[in-house]
Design a protein around this motif. Structure first.
Motif, PDB file in Angstrom:
ATOM      1  N   SER A   1      97.289  11.126 -24.130  1.00 31.52           N
ATOM      2  CA  SER A   1      95.926  10.601 -24.025  1.00 31.52           C
ATOM      3  C   SER A   1      95.242  11.160 -22.787  1.00 31.52           C
ATOM      4  N   THR A   2      93.928  11.295 -22.862  1.00 27.76           N
ATOM      5  CA  THR A   2      93.142  11.673 -21.695  1.00 27.76           C
ATOM      6  C   THR A   2      92.040  10.641 -21.475  1.00 27.76           C
ATOM      7  N   LEU A   3      91.779  10.367 -20.228  1.00 24.87           N
ATOM      8  CA  LEU A   3      90.689   9.482 -19.809  1.00 24.87           C
ATOM      9  C   LEU A   3      89.744  10.312 -18.955  1.00 24.87           C
ATOM     10  N   LYS A   4      88.455  10.275 -19.283  1.00 29.01           N
ATOM     11  CA  LYS A   4      87.476  11.084 -18.565  1.00 29.01           C
ATOM     12  C   LYS A   4      86.394  10.197 -17.972  1.00 29.01           C
ATOM     13  N   ILE A   5      85.934  10.607 -16.799  1.00 25.96           N
ATOM     14  CA  ILE A   5      84.801   9.946 -16.163  1.00 25.96           C
ATOM     15  C   ILE A   5      83.740  11.019 -15.907  1.00 25.96           C
ATOM     16  N   GLN A   6      82.534  10.765 -16.419  1.00 26.69           N
ATOM     17  CA  GLN A   6      81.470  11.748 -16.267  1.00 26.69           C
ATOM     18  C   GLN A   6      80.112  11.065 -16.376  1.00 26.69           C
ATOM     19  N   PRO A   7      79.340  10.990 -15.317  1.00 27.55           N
ATOM     20  CA  PRO A   7      79.636  11.389 -13.945  1.00 27.55           C
ATOM     21  C   PRO A   7      80.288  10.241 -13.169  1.00 27.55           C
ATOM     22  N   ALA A   8      81.047  10.581 -12.151  1.00 23.06           N
ATOM     23  CA  ALA A   8      81.735   9.558 -11.358  1.00 23.06           C
ATOM     24  C   ALA A   8      80.787   8.903 -10.358  1.00 23.06           C
ATOM     25  N   LYS A   9      81.067   7.632 -10.097  1.00 24.19           N
ATOM     26  CA  LYS A   9      80.346   6.875  -9.077  1.00 24.19           C
ATOM     27  C   LYS A   9      81.328   6.447  -7.986  1.00 24.19           C
ATOM     28  N   LEU A  10      80.773   6.069  -6.851  1.00 29.26           N
ATOM     29  CA  LEU A  10      81.623   5.648  -5.729  1.00 29.26           C
ATOM     30  C   LEU A  10      82.546   4.503  -6.133  1.00 29.26           C
ATOM     31  N   GLU A  11      82.015   3.567  -6.945  1.00 29.38           N
ATOM     32  CA  GLU A  11      82.801   2.383  -7.305  1.00 29.38           C
ATOM     33  C   GLU A  11      83.925   2.690  -8.305  1.00 29.38           C
ATOM     34  N   ASP A  12      84.025   3.945  -8.748  1.00 30.93           N
ATOM     35  CA  ASP A  12      85.128   4.321  -9.629  1.00 30.93           C
ATOM     36  C   ASP A  12      86.402   4.628  -8.839  1.00 30.93           C
ATOM     37  N   SER A  13      86.309   4.635  -7.533  1.00 34.55           N
ATOM     38  CA  SER A  13      87.504   4.861  -6.704  1.00 34.55           C
ATOM     39  C   SER A  13      88.516   3.759  -6.987  1.00 34.55           C
ATOM     40  N   ALA A  14      89.680   4.160  -7.454  1.00 32.78           N
ATOM     41  CA  ALA A  14      90.691   3.198  -7.896  1.00 32.78           C
ATOM     42  C   ALA A  14      91.943   3.975  -8.284  1.00 32.78           C
ATOM     43  N   VAL A  15      92.970   3.224  -8.660  1.00 33.23           N
ATOM     44  CA  VAL A  15      94.144   3.831  -9.281  1.00 33.23           C
ATOM     45  C   VAL A  15      94.023   3.614 -10.784  1.00 33.23           C
ATOM     46  N   TYR A  16      94.208   4.668 -11.544  1.00 37.74           N
ATOM     47  CA  TYR A  16      94.130   4.591 -13.005  1.00 37.74           C
ATOM     48  C   TYR A  16      95.553   4.642 -13.543  1.00 37.74           C
TER      49      TYR A  16
END
Lengths: 117, 112
Positions: free
Chosen positions: A75-90
């Motif tokens: 599986s792949t998880l994509k973030i586009q576009p990233a925001k500051l609040e996306d900082s985390a462990v996935y």
């Protein structure tokens, strides 16, 4: 038995950039989960697959996050576009079909630590 | 909705002290209950589980009993070691929701 594999382990990007994470579940595990774990909090489910179908994506921010599980394995998880609040462990996890409560829960990968600057 | 509430940390104990981390839950139906442990820089690992009322899960000296009457699943260990320093998460799984719900985690530090 090999565990859940994830890559990369760490990623640093600037806001508005794109990023993708990869997960390879334990062989034979039909159910795959992606979680977001913000510092100091418990994991929050983003999306759950059973084989290559989506079971639950109610907490996935679909305007920027997408996930796929082609062929019911990786599986792949994509973030586009990233925001500051996306900082985390996935975190990626897998379990046997419909057995989360009986067969010993989920097996977690080591996670991908994302920092958005 | 389904949820888990666990005691806030951080918790700091001396080696060989007794540990209790409280966890209570709210759920429809009959959930299964879990404790996961997360060591620094690693993913979550299943520590123990209980699938029905009055079951006791145990592993590595840790124990937790599924108490339906008090909707609790408190984690205990009689004598902690420095190597037990980690973050502990209580979680539940319901067949109705078919997903896991995690608590916010309790950080434990054991000092020699």
């Amino acid at each position: 038995e090999a565990g859940v594999a994830q890559s990369p382990r760490y990623k640093i990007i600037e806001k508005r950039q794109s990023v993708a994470f990869w997960c390879n579940p334990i062989s034979g595990h039909a159910t795959l989960y992606w979680y977001q774990q913000i510092l100091g909090q418990g994991p929050k489910l983003l999306i759950q697959f059973q084989n290559n179908g989506v079971v639950d994506d109610s907490q996935l921010p679909k305007d920027r996050f997408s996930a796929e599980r082609l062929k019911g394995v990786d599986s792949t998880l994509k973030i586009q576009p990233a925001k500051l609040e996306d900082s985390a462990v996935y975190l990626c996890a897998s379990s046997l079909v419909g057995s989360g409560g009986v067969q010993g829960g989920q097996y977690f990968g080591p996670g991908t630590r994302l920092l958005v600057l | 909705g389904d949820s888990v509430t666990q005691m806030e940390g951080p918790v700091t104990l001396s080696e060989e002290a007794f540990l209790t981390i409280n966890c209570t839950y709210t759920a429809t139906g009959y959930p299964s209950l879990f404790w996961y442990v997360q060591y620094p820089g690693e993913g979550l690992q299943l520590l123990l589980k209980a699938t029905k009322a009055d079951d006791k899960g145990s592993n590595k000296g840790f124990e937790a009993t599924y108490r339906k009457e008090t909707t609790s699943f408190h984690l205990e260990k009689g004598s902690v070691q420095v190597s037990d320093s980690a973050v502990y998460f209580c979680a539940l799984f319901t067949n109705t929701g078919n997903q896991f719900y995690f608590g916010t985690g309790t950080s434990l530090t054991v000092i020699p």
